[in-house]
Design an enzyme around this catalytic site. Structure first.
Site, PDB file in Angstrom:
ATOM      1  CD  GLU A 136       8.135  13.132  10.015  1.00 32.74           C
ATOM      2  OE1 GLU A 136       9.031  13.963  10.167  1.00 32.74           O
ATOM      3  OE2 GLU A 136       7.274  12.904  10.878  1.00 32.74           O
TER       4      GLU A 136
ATOM      5  N   GLY B 212       1.882   8.719  10.243  1.00 28.77           N
ATOM      6  CA  GLY B 212       1.770   8.832   8.787  1.00 28.77           C
ATOM      7  C   GLY B 212       2.169  10.185   8.237  1.00 28.77           C
TER       8      GLY B 212
ATOM      9  CG  ASP C 205       0.644   0.715  15.118  1.00 24.00           C
ATOM     10  OD1 ASP C 205       1.547   0.484  14.298  1.00 24.00           O
ATOM     11  OD2 ASP C 205      -0.004   1.776  15.139  1.00 24.00           O
TER      12      ASP C 205
ATOM     13  CE  LYS D  39       1.968   4.059  14.317  1.00 22.80           C
ATOM     14  NZ  LYS D  39       0.563   3.988  13.914  1.00 22.80           N
TER      15      LYS D  39
ATOM     16  CB  THR E 260      -0.912  -0.002   1.251  1.00 22.18           C
ATOM     17  OG1 THR E 260      -1.658  -1.214   1.249  1.00 22.18           O
ATOM     18  CG2 THR E 260      -1.856   1.184   1.262  1.00 22.18           C
TER      19      THR E 260
ATOM     20  CE  LYS F 188       3.630   0.735  12.378  1.00 24.00           C
ATOM     21  NZ  LYS F 188       2.808   1.168  11.288  1.00 24.00           N
TER      22      LYS F 188
HETATM   23  N1  HSE Z   1      -2.099   0.444  11.470  1.00 19.57           N
HETATM   24  C1  HSE Z   1      -1.650   1.766  11.618  1.00 19.57           C
HETATM   25  C2  HSE Z   1      -2.849   2.632  11.988  1.00 19.57           C
HETATM   26  C3  HSE Z   1      -1.020   2.238  10.342  1.00 19.57           C
HETATM   27  O1  HSE Z   1      -3.974   2.145  11.951  1.00 19.57           O
HETATM   28  O2  HSE Z   1      -2.666   3.766  12.346  1.00 19.57           O
HETATM   29  C4  HSE Z   1      -0.070   3.354  10.503  1.00 19.57           C
HETATM   30  O3  HSE Z   1       0.999   3.048  11.324  1.00 19.57           O
END
Ligand code: HSE
Length: 436
Positions: free
Chosen positions: A129, A134, A201, A205, A13, A105
Site C-alpha cells: 500500500e 503514501g 518515480d 507508481k 524517515t 515501488k
Molecule cells: N519521492 C516521492 C514523492 C516519495 O515525492 O512523492 C513518495 O513515493
C-alpha cells in the site's frame, strides 16, 4: 490477544514514522484488528542517528538478514529502498514464508512479477500500500473497493516532490531549484531526486496502478516517461493564461484492447479537480465502468502518511499470520508486450511554444508544416513583437497523433526562422469527468 513480531529493515524517515505510529496508535490498531503488532527487530546501517523515537537498543542491529531470520520476526517490513539489497531482504523473507510489507515501488515495478511469483510459491504475500501515493489507500481501492469494475482510466498526480515544485513555481514564482531544495529539506524527495523530477518515480507508481487495473505486470520499458526538468516558468504562465494548470500526470487507460501507460508534464483544464491539487499532495481519479469516476486525495509522501500505509499493511499481514487468510494476489501475469500501446499511436491535444523569428510569412509556414502532418490548430497566441527578433508563439492543437507530432516538430525545429527547440506539452481534457 495474539502478538505478531515485526522486523523493520530500514530505519529512515518512513521507518521512524512506522515506529512512531505503532507507539502512538498500536493499541487502537490491535483493538480494531484483533491482533497485536510487536516490534521485534530494527535493522539499519546507522544505529546512532536520532530519529525522534525511542527503540530498545537490544532490538537494533546493523545486519538486515539477522532481522529477517530472527525467529521472533514473523513479518518483515522492507524500507531500505533501492533495488539490490531490498530484493535480497524480500526474497529471504519469502523463502522463510514470512509476509513482506514494502514501500519499494522501484523494485515492484521492475521485478514485481518475479517477487509475486515467489510469494505465491511460498504461500505468503507482499503488501505494498505504501508504494503508491503514501497515505492514500489507492492500492486497496483498486484491488478491493473497485474489484467488480472494469477500469476505464486512471489519472494520477503521484509524486509529491514534482507537484510541490510545480505548485511553488505557479503560485509563488520561485525557481525550480529553490522549490526542489525545499521538498528535499521536508523529506519528500527520493534519495536521488532525479527519480522524482525525471518522472521515473511516477512511472514506477503508474506501472503498479496499471498492473492492479488490468491484472498484468507492465514492463517499465513499455512506460513512456518525461519529467519536469524542461518546464519553464513561461510555460506555466502560458498554460494559466489559456485556462490550464501544468501537472506531472500519470495516465493509465485501456482502449481497443490496448493499455496506455505514460507519464509526462500535462496541461489540465483549470476547472478539473486534479488541476487544483497543490503542494506535496497526491490525487488519483479512477473511472470504473460500474462506479463512474471516483477520486482519492491526500499526502503522497512523508513520514507519518507513508507510515500509515505501512501500518495498515502490517495489520493485514498480521491477520494473515494469525488467521491464515491470504488476500487476493497481484499481479499474476506478464503483459503481452503488444498490449501496451506505443507512444507513437497515442492521440492527444498539444501545447506548443515555438521560438519564431518575426518576419513576413513565417507564421504561415509554421501553420503549413502542422497542416502537412495532419495537425489542426485550435488557437495561436503571439504577443506584439519587435520585427526581426525571435518571439514565443504559443499554439494549441486539436487532437493529433503523437507520431505525426514528432515528425512535425522535427520539421519545425529545422526551420531557419526557429531559434530554439520547440516546447511540446500534452493536454488531457479528462472527457469522462466532463460527461459525468
Ligand atoms: N519521492 C516521492 C514523492 C516519495 O515525492 O512523492 C513518495 O513515493
Amino acid at each position: 490477544m495474539k502478538e505478531i513480531g515485526v522486523g523493520l529493515v530500514g530505519f529512515g524517515t518512513v521507518g521512524a514514522g512506522v515506529v512512531e505510529g505503532l507507539q502512538r496508535n498500536g493499541a487502537l490498531l490491535a483493538e480494531r484488528q484483533g491482533v497485536k503488532l510487536r516490534l521485534a527487530k530494527v535493522a539499519d546501517l546507522d544505529l546512532e542517528r536520532d530519529r525522534g523515537v525511542q527503540v530498545n537498543p537490544g532490538m537494533m542491529t546493523r545486519d538486515a538478514m539477522a532481522a529477517v531470520e530472527d525467529p521472533a520476526v514473523q513479518i518483515v517490513v522492507e524500507l531500505i529502498g533501492g533495488v539490490r539489497a531490498a530484493r535480497d531482504v524480500i526474497l529471504r523473507a519469502l523463502e522463510l514464508g514470512k509476509p513482506v510489507v514494502t514501500a519499494n515501488k522501484a523494485l515492484l515495478a521492475e521485478q514485481g512479477a518475479e517477487l509475486f511469483q515467489r510469494a505465491a510459491e511460498r504461500l505468503t504475500h507482499i503488501h505494498f500500500e505504501a508504494s503508491v501515493a503514501g497515505g492514500v489507500p489507492i492500492i486497496r481501492a483498486l484491488r478491493d473497493g473497485l474489484a467488480a469494475n472494469r477500469i476505464r482510466s486512471v489519472y494520477g498526480i503521484l509524486n509529491g516532490t514534482c507537484n510541490y515544485i510545480l505548485t511553488r513555481m505557479d503560485r509563488d514564482h520561485v525557481t525550480f531549484e529553490h522549490a526542489l531544495k525545499e521538498a528535499q529539506a521536508a523529506g519528500y524527495a527520493e534519495a536521488d531526486p532525479a527519480l522524482d523530477i525525471d518522472g521515473v518515480d511516477t512511472a514506477h507508481k503508474a506501472a503498479i496502478l496499471a498492473g492492479l487495473s488490468y491484472g498484468v505486470f507492465v514492463p517499465m520499458a513499455a512506460v513512456h516517461v518525461e519529467g519536469i526538468r524542461g518546464i519553464a516558468k513561461a510555460d506555466i504562465e502560458n498554460a494559466r493564461a489559456l485556462g490550464y494548470r501544468v501537472k506531472l500526470l500519470a495516465v493509465v487507460k485501456e482502449a481497443a484492447g490496448a493499455i496506455e501507460v505514460r507519464v509526462h508534464p500535462t496541461l489540465i483544464p483549470a476547472e478539473q479537480m486534479l488541476a487544483s491539487v497543490g503542494g506535496v499532495f497526491n490525487a488519483i481519479l479512477v473511472d470504473g465502468d460500474l462506479t463512474g469516476p471516483t477520486a482519492y486525495y491526500g499526502r503522497g509522501a512523508g513520514r507519518l502518511p507513508t507510515a500509515s500505509a505501512v501500518l495498515s499493511d502490517l495489520a493485514d499481514a498480521a491477520r494473515l499470520v494469525a488467521l491464515g487468510k491470504r488476500p487476493a494476489m497481484w499481479p499474476e501475469r506478464r503483459a503481452d508486450a503488444a498490449r501496451v500501446r506505443d507512444i507513437g499511436s497515442v492521440e492527444a491535444r498539444y501545447y506548443l511554444r515555438v521560438s519564431l523569428l518575426d518576419r513576413p510569412g513565417v507564421l504561415g509556414r509554421l501553420a503549413g508544416v502542422l497542416g502537412q502532418h495532419d495537425i489542426s490548430i485550435a488557437s495561436v497566441v503571439q504577443k506584439e513583437a519587435h520585427a526581426g527578433k525571435h518571439v514565443p508563439v504559443v499554439i494549441v492543437t486539436h487532437v493529433a497523433r503523437e507520431a505525426h507530432m514528432q515528425v512535425a516538430l522535427e520539421a519545425i525545429d529545422a526551420m531557419a526562422e526557429v531559434g530554439a527547440r520547440t516546447v511540446r506539452l500534452r493536454i488531457e481534457d479528462m472527457e469522462h469527468e466532463r460527461k459525468a
